[in-house]
Motif scaffolding. Structure first.
Motif, PDB file in Angstrom:
ATOM      1  N   TYR A 123       0.839  -1.201   0.000  1.00 34.34           N
ATOM      2  CA  TYR A 123       0.000   0.000   0.000  1.00 34.34           C
ATOM      3  C   TYR A 123       0.870   1.245   0.000  1.00 34.34           C
ATOM      4  O   TYR A 123       2.095   1.181   0.148  1.00 34.34           O
ATOM      5  CB  TYR A 123      -0.942   0.012   1.209  1.00 34.34           C
ATOM      6  N   GLY A 124       0.222   2.396  -0.184  1.00 38.23           N
ATOM      7  CA  GLY A 124       0.917   3.665  -0.216  1.00 38.23           C
ATOM      8  C   GLY A 124       1.060   4.258   1.170  1.00 38.23           C
ATOM      9  O   GLY A 124       0.776   3.596   2.173  1.00 38.23           O
TER      10      GLY A 124
ATOM     11  N   ARG B 264      -7.860  -0.160  -7.895  1.00 34.45           N
ATOM     12  CA  ARG B 264      -8.350   0.519  -9.106  1.00 34.45           C
ATOM     13  C   ARG B 264      -7.999   1.998  -9.132  1.00 34.45           C
ATOM     14  O   ARG B 264      -7.623   2.544 -10.176  1.00 34.45           O
ATOM     15  CB  ARG B 264      -9.878   0.340  -9.202  1.00 34.45           C
ATOM     16  N   SER B 265      -8.100   2.677  -7.983  1.00 38.46           N
ATOM     17  CA  SER B 265      -7.873   4.129  -7.951  1.00 38.46           C
ATOM     18  C   SER B 265      -6.420   4.517  -7.690  1.00 38.46           C
ATOM     19  O   SER B 265      -6.104   5.704  -7.659  1.00 38.46           O
ATOM     20  CB  SER B 265      -8.766   4.766  -6.874  1.00 38.46           C
ATOM     21  N   ALA B 266      -5.546   3.530  -7.504  1.00 35.48           N
ATOM     22  CA  ALA B 266      -4.136   3.825  -7.218  1.00 35.48           C
ATOM     23  C   ALA B 266      -3.376   3.965  -8.528  1.00 35.48           C
ATOM     24  O   ALA B 266      -2.530   3.136  -8.888  1.00 35.48           O
ATOM     25  CB  ALA B 266      -3.529   2.734  -6.342  1.00 35.48           C
TER      26      ALA B 266
ATOM     27  N   LEU C  65      -6.450  11.540  -3.820  1.00 35.65           N
ATOM     28  CA  LEU C  65      -5.935  10.552  -4.764  1.00 35.65           C
ATOM     29  C   LEU C  65      -4.953  11.159  -5.760  1.00 35.65           C
ATOM     30  O   LEU C  65      -3.998  10.496  -6.176  1.00 35.65           O
ATOM     31  CB  LEU C  65      -7.091   9.883  -5.507  1.00 35.65           C
ATOM     32  N   ALA C  66      -5.165  12.414  -6.163  1.00 33.57           N
ATOM     33  CA  ALA C  66      -4.241  13.040  -7.111  1.00 33.57           C
ATOM     34  C   ALA C  66      -2.852  13.190  -6.500  1.00 33.57           C
ATOM     35  O   ALA C  66      -1.826  12.914  -7.151  1.00 33.57           O
ATOM     36  CB  ALA C  66      -4.779  14.405  -7.536  1.00 33.57           C
ATOM     37  N   GLU C  67      -2.808  13.605  -5.254  1.00 38.91           N
ATOM     38  CA  GLU C  67      -1.519  13.725  -4.564  1.00 38.91           C
ATOM     39  C   GLU C  67      -0.847  12.361  -4.427  1.00 38.91           C
ATOM     40  O   GLU C  67       0.360  12.219  -4.657  1.00 38.91           O
ATOM     41  CB  GLU C  67      -1.744  14.335  -3.179  1.00 38.91           C
ATOM     42  N   ARG C  68      -1.623  11.356  -4.096  1.00 38.74           N
ATOM     43  CA  ARG C  68      -1.058  10.018  -3.934  1.00 38.74           C
ATOM     44  C   ARG C  68      -0.620   9.442  -5.279  1.00 38.74           C
ATOM     45  O   ARG C  68       0.363   8.698  -5.357  1.00 38.74           O
ATOM     46  CB  ARG C  68      -2.080   9.105  -3.256  1.00 38.74           C
ATOM     47  N   SER C  69      -1.322   9.793  -6.360  1.00 41.09           N
ATOM     48  CA  SER C  69      -0.914   9.330  -7.680  1.00 41.09           C
ATOM     49  C   SER C  69       0.455   9.881  -8.063  1.00 41.09           C
ATOM     50  O   SER C  69       1.266   9.184  -8.690  1.00 41.09           O
ATOM     51  CB  SER C  69      -1.948   9.748  -8.735  1.00 41.09           C
ATOM     52  N   GLY C  70       0.723  11.128  -7.682  1.00 42.42           N
ATOM     53  CA  GLY C  70       2.042  11.697  -7.935  1.00 42.42           C
ATOM     54  C   GLY C  70       3.127  10.981  -7.157  1.00 42.42           C
ATOM     55  O   GLY C  70       4.236  10.737  -7.680  1.00 42.42           O
TER      56      GLY C  70
ATOM     57  N   GLY D   3      -1.468   0.645  -8.653  1.00 38.09           N
ATOM     58  CA  GLY D   3      -1.177   0.083  -7.336  1.00 38.09           C
ATOM     59  C   GLY D   3       0.195   0.462  -6.837  1.00 38.09           C
ATOM     60  O   GLY D   3       1.003   1.077  -7.547  1.00 38.09           O
ATOM     61  N   ALA D   4       0.474   0.070  -5.610  1.00 42.03           N
ATOM     62  CA  ALA D   4       1.727   0.411  -4.953  1.00 42.03           C
ATOM     63  C   ALA D   4       2.685  -0.770  -4.909  1.00 42.03           C
ATOM     64  O   ALA D   4       3.532  -0.865  -4.029  1.00 42.03           O
ATOM     65  CB  ALA D   4       1.442   0.888  -3.524  1.00 42.03           C
ATOM     66  N   LEU D   5       2.566  -1.685  -5.871  1.00 42.34           N
ATOM     67  CA  LEU D   5       3.298  -2.935  -5.823  1.00 42.34           C
ATOM     68  C   LEU D   5       3.628  -3.422  -7.223  1.00 42.34           C
ATOM     69  O   LEU D   5       3.030  -2.994  -8.210  1.00 42.34           O
ATOM     70  CB  LEU D   5       2.478  -3.992  -5.093  1.00 42.34           C
ATOM     71  N   CYS D   6       4.597  -4.315  -7.297  1.00 43.49           N
ATOM     72  CA  CYS D   6       4.960  -4.967  -8.546  1.00 43.49           C
ATOM     73  C   CYS D   6       5.614  -6.292  -8.189  1.00 43.49           C
ATOM     74  O   CYS D   6       5.809  -6.609  -7.012  1.00 43.49           O
ATOM     75  CB  CYS D   6       5.911  -4.104  -9.376  1.00 43.49           C
ATOM     76  N   VAL D   7       5.958  -7.082  -9.195  1.00 41.69           N
ATOM     77  CA  VAL D   7       6.715  -8.298  -8.942  1.00 41.69           C
ATOM     78  C   VAL D   7       8.060  -8.209  -9.649  1.00 41.69           C
ATOM     79  O   VAL D   7       8.172  -7.648 -10.743  1.00 41.69           O
ATOM     80  CB  VAL D   7       5.962  -9.561  -9.394  1.00 41.69           C
ATOM     81  N   ILE D   8       9.067  -8.773  -8.985  1.00 42.30           N
ATOM     82  CA  ILE D   8      10.389  -8.910  -9.580  1.00 42.30           C
ATOM     83  C   ILE D   8      10.762 -10.390  -9.572  1.00 42.30           C
ATOM     84  O   ILE D   8      10.246 -11.163  -8.762  1.00 42.30           O
ATOM     85  CB  ILE D   8      11.456  -8.099  -8.831  1.00 42.30           C
ATOM     86  N   ARG D   9      11.648 -10.779 -10.483  1.00 42.49           N
ATOM     87  CA  ARG D   9      12.162 -12.148 -10.500  1.00 42.49           C
ATOM     88  C   ARG D   9      13.677 -12.078 -10.467  1.00 42.49           C
ATOM     89  O   ARG D   9      14.294 -11.398 -11.284  1.00 42.49           O
ATOM     90  CB  ARG D   9      11.679 -12.898 -11.740  1.00 42.49           C
ATOM     91  N   VAL D  10      14.260 -12.767  -9.494  1.00 43.52           N
ATOM     92  CA  VAL D  10      15.702 -12.693  -9.310  1.00 43.52           C
ATOM     93  C   VAL D  10      16.397 -13.681 -10.243  1.00 43.52           C
ATOM     94  O   VAL D  10      15.876 -14.765 -10.538  1.00 43.52           O
ATOM     95  CB  VAL D  10      16.099 -12.954  -7.843  1.00 43.52           C
ATOM     96  N   LYS D  11      17.581 -13.287 -10.701  1.00 37.41           N
ATOM     97  CA  LYS D  11      18.374 -14.110 -11.606  1.00 37.41           C
ATOM     98  C   LYS D  11      19.564 -14.750 -10.901  1.00 37.41           C
ATOM     99  O   LYS D  11      20.439 -15.320 -11.551  1.00 37.41           O
ATOM    100  CB  LYS D  11      18.871 -13.253 -12.774  1.00 37.41           C
TER     101      LYS D  11
END
Length: 373
Positions: free
Chosen positions: A25-26, A184-186, A263-268, A296-304
């Motif tokens: 989350y943010g 949805r709104s992030a 939400l606009a401030e958080r989007s920035g 959203g405030a997240l992503c996935v990474i894959r380590v090599k």
């Protein structure tokens, strides 16, 4: 006997790591930002089973529905559990993997048979309508999707959702499509907020909360939106039968969250941190790869690098990510939360993550060990 399984993701609610990159989350709001003199006069009695009408109106206005089509719940997971209990008990559920583990647990706890639509890192976590249709049967009671997804942050296009609704109308016309729209709104910067899926018909139900996009997880306020009056009535009864009502204090503060509408401030904020993360991935391409999220405030990474060595080095460095296998993903994948920290702290934590990756890669053929940031 039905029971709630214990998941390692619960560790995120424990002591915070020195370099916390596992959250989803943010930045958190503070209570002082919401307090008004009027709140001091609030009576501490029961709330209503459906939820405070001012709060339901605020939610409804942002989804283009009526207030009586909104049911306030004690967080988004309460909403998902009530829907699982009402719609899928000992029935058949179609959902994706990976997914948020508590959602899968809700279905299994009520004795549902779960049919899985796999999505993968290599395919960009794309949900395909034909893959969902292949899992539908006349016994399907509920189809559960999240957009954007947790852990990937990848959205399901509206055209795909429409195809799924059309397929359900043919194969399992009495089933419901549950769409978790928590993120949805992030959005990032000037990106437009996607239309809510509840517009796709009375058999589509939307679930979300104040936890992720609005930075108010501590209020424990979520909601279900349905344009099916019969389902709304059942949800209100189920809510009353489990918690009676949400906290009137939390509902009043939730109204203030919507009145502030930051939400606009958080989007920035999210856009800035997304770009920092994007640059970090590019600088460390020999060590890690990612799938860019839609929102959203997240992503996935894959380590090599060697997985065992990386986990050891991350622990010793004080870096915490969310393990992909918590969500049913492959072991080398991790959820990275980039929205929680201010930019300078995020950069410092990503530097610590680089250190752990470099140490894990030391001596590994074909993998560079130069610090990326």
């Amino acid at each position: 006997m039905p029971k709630f399984p214990r998941h390692q993701i619960m560790s995120l609610t424990g002591e915070q790591a020195r370099h916390e990159l596992g959250e989803s989350y943010g930045p958190d709001l503070r209570l002082a930002e919401l307090l008004t003199p009027e709140l001091a006069e609030l009576e501490l009695g029961y709330g209503t089973a459906a939820g405070d009408v001012r709060l339901r109106t605020a939610i409804a206005e942002r989804h283009g529905v009526r207030a009586d089509e909104v049911v306030v719940t004690v967080g988004g997971m309460h909403a998902i559990f009530l829907l699982a209990y009402l719609l899928a008990e000992r029935g058949e559920v179609v959902t994706t993997a990976p997914e948020f583990p508590m959602t899968r647990s809700a279905f299994e706890t009520v004795g549902a048979s779960v049919r899985v639509v796999p999505v993968s890192f290599d395919d960009g976590y794309r949900v395909r309508a034909d893959a969902v249709r292949a899992q539908l049967t006349p016994d399907t009671k509920l189809v559960s999707l999240a957009t954007p997804q947790n852990p990937s942050g990848v959205a399901v296009p509206r055209s795909v959702l429409r195809e799924i609704v059309d397929a359900m109308a043919v194969v399992c016309p009495d089933a419901y499509l549950l769409v978790d729209e928590t993120y949805r709104s992030a959005t990032y910067g000037v990106d437009q907020v996607a239309d809510t899926a509840v517009e796709l018909g009375p058999r589509v139900v939307s679930v979300a909360s104040l936890s992720k996009c609005h930075g108010a997880a501590g209020l424990r306020i979520g909601w279900v939106i349905s344009t099916d009056p019969g389902l709304v009535e059942r949800l209100v009864t189920a809510k009353f039968s489990t918690v009676v009502s949400a906290s009137p204090v939390c509902e009043a503060l939730a109204v203030r969250v919507f009145e502030k509408e930051n939400l606009a401030e958080r989007s920035g904020w999210l856009e800035q941190n997304l770009l920092i993360t994007q640059d970090w991935v590019a600088a460390n391409g020999q060590l890690v790869e990612w799938v860019r999220p839609s929102a959203g405030a997240l992503c996935v990474i894959r380590v090599k690098v060697d997985l065992g060595r990386f986990k050891q080095e991350a622990a010793e460095t004080g870096v915490r990510l969310a393990d992909g296998d918590w969500f049913g993903d492959e072991p080398r994948v991790f959820r990275l939360g980039f929205g929680y920290l201010p930019a300078p702290e995020l950069k410092a934590d990503l530097d610590a993550l680089t250190t752990a990756l470099v140490r894990a890669a030391a001596g590994q053929p074909g993998v560079g060990v130069r610090l990326g940031m």
